[in-house]
Design an enzyme around this catalytic site. Structure first.
Site, short mmCIF file in Angstrom:
data_model
loop_
_atom_site.label_atom_id
_atom_site.label_comp_id
_atom_site.label_asym_id
_atom_site.label_seq_id
_atom_site.Cartn_x
_atom_site.Cartn_y
_atom_site.Cartn_z
N LYS A 113 5.60 -14.47 43.64
CA LYS A 113 6.80 -14.52 42.79
C LYS A 113 7.97 -13.79 43.42
O LYS A 113 9.12 -14.13 43.17
CB LYS A 113 6.48 -13.97 41.39
N LYS A 195 -1.56 -24.44 43.44
CA LYS A 195 -2.01 -24.49 42.05
C LYS A 195 -0.97 -25.19 41.18
O LYS A 195 0.23 -25.04 41.39
CB LYS A 195 -2.24 -23.04 41.60
N LYS A 198 3.24 -24.11 35.59
CA LYS A 198 4.23 -24.56 34.62
C LYS A 198 5.65 -24.33 35.10
O LYS A 198 6.58 -24.92 34.60
CB LYS A 198 3.97 -23.95 33.24
P1 ATP Z 1 3.75 -19.59 35.86
O1 ATP Z 1 3.95 -20.81 36.66
O2 ATP Z 1 4.90 -19.26 34.95
O3 ATP Z 1 3.24 -18.42 36.64
P2 ATP Z 1 1.19 -20.53 35.05
O4 ATP Z 1 1.21 -22.02 34.85
O5 ATP Z 1 0.57 -20.00 36.27
O6 ATP Z 1 2.63 -19.93 34.85
P3 ATP Z 1 0.15 -18.56 33.23
O7 ATP Z 1 0.87 -18.27 31.98
O8 ATP Z 1 0.34 -17.64 34.36
O9 ATP Z 1 0.48 -20.01 33.74
O10 ATP Z 1 -1.38 -18.73 32.94
C1 ATP Z 1 -1.97 -18.90 31.69
C2 ATP Z 1 -3.45 -19.18 31.85
O11 ATP Z 1 -3.64 -20.47 32.42
C3 ATP Z 1 -4.17 -18.20 32.77
O12 ATP Z 1 -5.47 -17.95 32.26
C4 ATP Z 1 -4.25 -18.93 34.06
O13 ATP Z 1 -5.32 -18.51 34.87
C5 ATP Z 1 -4.45 -20.37 33.59
N1 ATP Z 1 -3.94 -21.30 34.56
C6 ATP Z 1 -2.66 -21.41 35.01
N2 ATP Z 1 -2.54 -22.40 35.90
C7 ATP Z 1 -3.79 -22.93 36.04
C8 ATP Z 1 -4.31 -24.01 36.83
N3 ATP Z 1 -3.55 -24.69 37.65
N4 ATP Z 1 -5.62 -24.28 36.70
C9 ATP Z 1 -6.41 -23.59 35.85
N5 ATP Z 1 -5.99 -22.58 35.10
C10 ATP Z 1 -4.69 -22.24 35.18
#
Ligand code: ATP
Ligand code: LTN
Length: 331
Positions: A113, A195, A198
């Site tokens: 980040k 990965k 969002k």
């Molecule tokens: P950002 O992009 O804002 O960092 P993010 O999509 O990574 O957000 P988080 O809010 O950080 O989402 O994660 C929420 C939950 O979803 C956490 O338990 C995280 O491990 C899970 N998660 C996020 N992305 C994935 C993915 N691609 N596959 C499986 N689990 C995920």
């Protein structure tokens, strides 16, 4: 017998993706019958990157509605917004005094980040894992159901808990990550080495829980695969492996079962099947979420009683911690 405690949260930092669903929320729903569960919308975490205030406010409620739409039952678990319980920020401050700068700088998410938001490497971004440790430790959680990318943060939470307990005497239970194999790491549809996230700027890279059927099917059709023609999971086929994983997670089958089902199927038909499966699974969730967002009073009520419940549990830990470290509380 006392039920074990579970803690998890998602940040309202963007529209939720199918990764958030399969890696986190879907498993939360399965666990709510057997554990004492606390599930938060982590708004204090979300502001570690710049958020538009009106959007943050709207998304917080949308995610709470989504929790319910995915099947979380406020009679069975505590659903609340992190900032509604001030104990999170208070414990975070205290834990800051036992967490080291060096270990925070080594966190993968912080490094990613910082690169992505080079103009806004704020203290909160570095402190993110300490706030997450405060979230988990306040509730004396046994398990933390998260996607694979958050494992490192749960490990640092364990280190912080152990360090505090050794220095001041037992105050925290040392939690364990709970990571299910299927769906724990969904990759980007445009770059399967990354990965699905969002906050990805490429809208075709992520499938959002709010996407309509046509959009979902189109995104899967365009998903990056390899030049072969065999539908099977393999290191040299990251795109197809990712799609098989998504399919398995949504069908509730194993990767091997998914592979068997598509033996001899061409890429086009396979991608369509994955898209349709995901769209079919999301349709009822989307319908329910829309209905819930039409009843803001109900949602506010759920979140208020959730916050009261959470506060009662959090307060106990916080008082114990204050006593242990010698903050004066009267004789
Ligand atoms: P950002 O992009 O804002 O960092 P993010 O999509 O990574 O957000 P988080 O809010 O950080 O989402 O994660 C929420 C939950 O979803 C956490 O338990 C995280 O491990 C899970 N998660 C996020 N992305 C994935 C993915 N691609 N596959 C499986 N689990 C995920
Ligand atoms: N950092 C988490 C969200 C989160 C969380 C938590 C997860 C905030 N607090 C406590 C588990 C337990 C993420 O998924 N990015």
């Amino acid at each position: 017998m006392e039920r074990k405690i579970l803690y998890s949260a998602v940040q309202p930092s963007g529209n939720l993706t199918i990764g958030n669903y399969t890696g986190a929320i879907r498993n939360w729903v399965r666990m709510q019958n057997d554990f004492d569960c606390f599930y938060a919308v982590a708004d204090l975490h979300a502001i570690t990157v710049r958020q538009d205030p009106a959007t943050l406010r709207r998304r917080t409620l949308e995610i709470a509605a989504l929790y319910l739409a995915c099947g979380l039952d406020p009679e069975k678990c505590t659903l609340y917004v992190q900032s509604h319980v001030s104990a999170h920020a208070e414990l975070c401050w205290i834990l800051n005094t036992v967490a080291y700068v060096g270990e925070m700088e080594r966190m993968t998410q912080f490094k990613d980040k910082s690169q992505k938001h080079a103009d806004n490497i704020n203290m909160g971004l570095m402190d993110y894992p300490v706030l997450m440790a405060a979230d988990i430790l306040l509730y004396q959680a046994h398990y933390v159901p998260v996607g694979a990318d958050q494992k490192q943060h749960v490990e640092i939470t364990r280190d912080i808990a152990n360090r505090f307990n050794n220095r001041y005497g037992e105050a925290f239970r040392v939690p364990e990550p709970y990571i299910l194999k299927e769906g724990a790491k969904i990759m980007s549809l445009q770059d399967p080495s990354k990965k699905m996230s969002k906050s990805d700027e490429n809208l075709n890279a992520s499938v959002y829980l709010a996407d309509d059927r046509d959009t979902i099917i189109r995104k899967f059709k365009r998903a990056v695969t390899d030049s072969g023609n065999e539908v099977r999971a393999a290191a040299e086929k990251p795109g197809i492996t990712n799609l098989l994983n998504i399919y398995a997670a949504f069908r509730g089958c194993t990767l091997e079962e998914a592979e068997r089902e598509f033996q001899g199927t061409g890429y086009g038909d396979f991608k369509l099947a994955v898209g349709e499966t995901v769209a079919d699974a999301l349709a009822p969730v989307q319908e329910k979420q829309k209905q819930l967002l039409g009843d803001k009073e109900y949602l506010a009520g759920v979140l208020q009683s959730g916050a009261e419940n959470a506060f009662r549990a959090a307060r106990k830990t916080l008082s114990k911690v204050c006593r242990k470290i010698g903050l004066y509380r009267g004789e």
